[in-house]
Design an enzyme around this catalytic site. Structure first.
Site, short mmCIF file in Angstrom:
data_model
loop_
_atom_site.label_atom_id
_atom_site.label_comp_id
_atom_site.label_asym_id
_atom_site.label_seq_id
_atom_site.Cartn_x
_atom_site.Cartn_y
_atom_site.Cartn_z
N GLU A 1 0.91 -1.11 -0.04
CA GLU A 1 0.08 -0.02 -0.14
C GLU A 1 0.81 1.47 -0.21
O GLU A 1 0.38 2.30 0.48
CB GLU A 1 -0.89 0.07 1.13
N GLU B 1 -3.69 -10.82 -4.10
CA GLU B 1 -4.95 -10.98 -2.95
C GLU B 1 -6.36 -10.64 -3.42
O GLU B 1 -7.17 -11.01 -3.06
CB GLU B 1 -4.51 -10.01 -1.68
#
Lengths: 691, 691
Positions: free
Chosen positions: A471, A495
């Site tokens: 992130e 993911e």
């Protein structure tokens, strides 16, 4: 410096003075790229780029608006133009190839603001055979010390309404799918609205897109616009003016709306345009790396590319939880021992353990400052015994630091957290920034966070720790400067296969190498072997859009020196023959050949293992089946190799029959050409071992 | 908890149920204060306060607006009312008196939001003999976990258009002068505009004022509105509705406009109303301290009140500079040795050294994040030799950490900075926050910074360091909880004597005890002996508005366990007889008697030295000369004392003859009444030693 006008004409520079403007031009070393600078009598500065005579960037203007001092820097007097040539080779600590050539011509313009500010700046252009980099430099000067950038006015003017591979501009997330439309059909808000699986969005507007952005022109060019060496500056997104085919820098604002706080001497990141008439050349470009500074880490011998398994996917698919409350805590001592056993048995370097530390009961979405302390394991996780257990088996625990976006909290605790790692003998950390940033009002992509990511890279280097950031902002080649910052996520990774709506369509991994991966390695976490995700939760209908052979091929096509082996041990143990490829595939290479590629369609890459005569190839396709041909001319001539081919079967199909694969062995030489059949959503992975 | 209505009537509580509303009332232990709570049928909750039958607060409403969840908490069902009584004594680590009585009645209302939110909260009222404290409490509950305060709706409704001692509401500065006007004449913007010497202003608006705010009523009451135990919450300023004589809480916003991020169980600071018909009682009030939590520091033996001299004023008046560049660096080894010699010779505990660390060439006003590192001395400042030199002479260096408002930078470096102090044997630190806060968009008075100040108090306590914070938010009695946080500035201190325009008018120090000092000790830095400030710079026309005797008296009237001895050694050595008082006056006390006081006019206080039979008295006046009378009934009867009186002479005048003083010795007993003559802008300081 006196305020005189000096235009220096040097070898390789052509200067023409016409009625309305001055022209300066230069070319790439091989002449394929031509750069023309115009300074009009009104003072505007534009640059123009062409490739083998085809327009890449039409005249596009440069400049800034500063809010302190309050001045628009858009009309300039050209003070000087200097040029030079560079041709050098350098060796990365790790990478796709063992030696990189940095060959370019440099042109430096010294400009003086035509308004009363007296501010001087330079624009430094570097013209490579595969593109352009340029940046602004603000030297130390009486007229400018501390200054605040309100807007950067850099433009990129396209020659036509190209096919565009783009992602919605967003200050906090780069985990979108790519959209493929004409430039004139971009609607970023509509695209973002289709994405239901992204928890945190800060969409800029319908006309804003992220970089890197890719264009495919009707006359056969592939053009990527991006940035390199993003240091002490916000991420550059782009605003699209469809009528004028003009992209203008949209820097990410801070909490009070400013873009960057700088102090002379200062410089922006490089603005880059990579261009080729061969898609494969784009993938092989080292332009971004060449625009970054050399490694700041003296002795890099402790930096080791690695494959690791993860106490991670089982949380995603509902077998276990990160949090201890609820009775399904994944990171308990017994369970992690199983992972360590598995890693030791099959030869992996590390075991990532998420959910090991207290705080997961109350972390997500609350914009809470004090969440994790990064040093307190859950009581059912005996870190000391596990690190010892792992050490005895030649395996290392990989640390996980989820900050929940509370970066002030992380910065307070970083030293203690890294000292804790060193004390425990843990040398790799995966960081995470899931959630709205604290300091509140700051964004993942703003200058403050960019500086934070760099601080983490520097501080982990001090402690000799390897770093894998999730992130975080898009990477811009800083892994050259900080080779311990081995990978980042910074895109939609595997993911999302577990996401309920769009997931990861088959084409996604064929676009990533043309976009996100240009900036640096991605911890995509490939290697899923089970595609129906209802294994532990029968209500889950989402699935992985892939064939099994494609999952193997991703270890070659998505380069990273850190590769997760993402699925559960029990799922691998059902396919140990295919699993062998994951065990064998390296994460560091001496050489790389991009054999064939087309964004959104397919990628075929061959790589030579570091310090070995073995080669590996990976081919992937989108939702269409495809037949590719792999000439093995890269193999040593005069030798024979055994090729182990992991491929889709004739009836394999990502939708109907994804887990069927064939493993074949063939004897091949440099003269062999292998036909590769890829199923819909499929792939092929090959190992070549010298006999 | 079931949703039933239960009103418990307990001893001391009167509950009446009428047509339109429910009434609950209670009184202070001595009955002088009466509190009435009303819950109307519409659900509004109000409180009303009176003192000996005189209205203090007319019915004033309570409540909140939350932005997450989005709900207005202003209409309530009264679920329960519980009461209790407390009468206890406790001993502060240091202070104005050695034992403090905490006597109050408590009333706790349990309220349920009348809207669909199901949120419950409590309001806890504590009624003391000298006022009221109340706070909101949000218990843990299914309906509320993480929440965001958009606004606090607490009101204070005054009974008339009182004379008001007020300061402009400002999110970043509390270094204003007090204004004395009718409530209806408040114009905060105009007042702020008159202040030219405050570098950073974030004025809220014409109707906004700071707390503590003081009212003097026509019917003889003194009323202070303030807050206690400001923890994890922003500062409360007040918005004034002149027509309705209503003050409404104005919390300080964060970077994105929210006020507070809370998680149940949570509580607000106490909102306080101190009231008396005696001005002296207000100064003696311990209400704020009683509303704070007991000390969190177990062994506090390392916390020592102290007097110190400062390498500081010589920078203010142009003898030296903080920065090394320019050739006038104050904090050089030789100069600091002189200060150490002076401190040792005259018996002071410490030497504050500002400008000791690199970075002062580029720190002010640039909103720059990386300025100081807090561990790198200038090369001409030999810290090791100085700490050793000081240690041999029984003196300690006091550390200075100017953050320049870059708090993210300070937080990153705090641990290293405190470890550095411990290593160097330095046990007191003065912090500074001069400049706009980083994280950008945050304010000195916002929740984030309030939490920062607390972190500094906690972390310095961990390292056994004493703390003196400057440019921090107004103190609210937290020195009870963190007795190592010995003082803060948080008001206009003596340094403003050097400000070119308004400076420090004589009345300022007679208002401080009624306002700012109610919250805790101030590092005012008294003790200036030379009032024309052209000593090193003949162009300076500003001056100190005082007499010399008043500077001595301030050591008694402005209580602090940390007192600077602010002037230059060479200025003290010209008045060693008067300087003797500063040498003798303690900074910790067994007892305190506020003899006479009137806000804006005069203050006369006597204090008994800690662990000694000696008393000290200080009297100060505003711009008017004044005759006060000091009854010595506080002295032990049956003993005689030698009084050494440092006073203005008959011809002393702060404007025309400020440095003239007389020193007299008298033999006195408890039956003596001393007449005190204070010159215009003058004062009187007395030491009483038992014979």
């Amino acid at each position: 410096m006196p305020n005189y006008l000096l235009i220096i004409i040097l070898s390789g520079l052509l200067l023409a003075k016409s009625y309305a403007q001055q022209l300066i031009s230069t070319t790439s070393p091989n002449q394929s790229i031509s750069l023309v600078i115009r300074n009009t009598s009104e003072g505007t500065i534009s640059y123009q780029l062409s490739y083998k005579g085809k327009a890449v960037i039409e005249p596009a203007s440069l400049g800034f608006v500063l809010s302190k001092p309050q001045v628009a820097l858009s009309r300039f007097t050209l003070i000087a133009a200097d040029s030079s040539t560079v041709d050098e080779n350098w060796q990365p600590v790790w990478g796709e190839i063992s030696q990189i050539r940095n060959q370019h011509k440099e042109l430096v313009l010294t400009l003086q603001d035509k308004s009363a500010s007296n501010i001087r700046l330079r624009v430094r252009f570097r013209v490579f055979n595969d593109g352009l980099g340029f940046r602004y430099e603000f030297p130390q000067q009486p007229a400018l010390t501390h200054f605040i950038v309100a807007d950067e006015l850099t433009q990129f003017v396209l020659a036509a309404d190209h096919q565009t591979f783009w992602m919605p501009g967003d200050y906090d997330s780069n985990e979108y799918l790519y959209n493929t439309t004409k430039l004139s059909d971009i609607d970023a808000v509509a695209a973002a609205d289709r994405e239901k699986d992204t928890a945190l969005k800060s969409v800029i507007g319908p006309d804003a897109v992220q970089t890197p952005i890719l264009f495919k022109t009707d006359n056969g060019l592939y053009i990527s616009i991006y940035e390199a060496a993003l240091v002490n500056y916000p991420v550059m997104h782009l605003r699209v003016d469809k009528q004028k085919r003009t992209l203008t820098a949209q820097l990410v604002p801070d909490a009070v709306g400013n873009k960057a706080y700088l102090q002379t001497p200062a410089q922006t990141p490089w603005r880059t345009v990579i261009v080729s008439d061969q898609a494969t050349d784009l993938l092989a470009s080292k332009l971004i790396l060449n625009l970054n500074e050399p490694s700041k880490i003296g002795d890099a011998s402790w930096i080791k590319p690695q494959k690791f398994i993860g106490m991670w996917w089982e949380m995603h698919i509902g077998k276990a939880t990160w949090e201890k409350a609820g009775g399904k805590h994944g990171a308990n001592t017994r369970n992690v021992m199983k992972y360590i056993d598995f890693a030791a048995k099959y030869g992996f370097d590390g075991v990532l353990v998420e959910g090991w530390n207290v705080g997961w009961e109350d972390w997500f979405g609350n914009w809470k400052e004090d969440v994790f302390d990064f040093v307190t394991p859950y009581p059912d996780y005996n870190l000391d015994s596990l690190t010892s257990y792992a050490r005895q088996r030649g395996v290392r625990i990989i640390m996980h630091h989820e900050t929940s976006g509370s970066v002030t909290n992380y910065e307070r605790r970083m030293d203690a957290a890294y000292q804790f790692m060193v004390k425990k003998g843990i040398n790799t950390v995966k960081t995470g920034y899931v959630g709205r940033i604290i300091p509140r009002g700051e964004h993942h992509d703003g200058q403050w966070m960019i500086n934070h990511y760099q601080r983490v890279a520097e501080k982990t280097a001090e402690y000799k720790l390897m770093l894998d950031s999730h992130e975080s902002a898009h990477p811009t080649g800083l892994h050259r400067t900080y080779p311990n910052w081995m990978a980042s996520e910074a895109a939609r990774g595997s993911e999302f296969n577990n996401a309920p709506t769009l997931g990861i369509p088959p084409e996604h991994t064929t676009i990533l190498p043309f976009t996100r991966l240009l900036g640096g390695p991605m911890d995509f976490t490939p290697g899923l072997f089970r595609f129906r995700l209802n294994q532990f939760d029968s209500t889950r209908t989402q699935r992985v859009r892939t064939t099994l052979a494609k999952q193997l091929a991703l270890y070659v096509t998505l380069y990273s020196p850190l590769q997760m082996v993402a699925d559960l041990p029990e799922n691998y143990e059902k396919h140990l023959d295919a699993f062998q490829f994951i065990r064998d595939v390296p994460v560091d290479w001496d050489d790389t050949k991009v054999i064939a590629a087309e964004p959104g369609d397919y990628v075929l890459i061959a790589r030579k293992a570091k310090g070995s005569s073995s080669w590996f190839a990976g081919a992937i396709t989108d939702e269409n089946s495809r037949d590719l041909s792999l000439s093995l001319s890269f193999l040593d001539s005069g030798n024979t190799y055994e090729a182990t081919i992991y491929r889709d079967a004739a009836n394999t199909d990502w939708q109907t029959n994804p887990e069927t694969y064939l493993i074949e062995k063939k004897t091949v030489t440099a003269k062999t050409t292998l036909p590769l059949h890829l199923a819909k959503g499929g792939g092929c992975a090959i190992q070549f071992v010298k006999r």
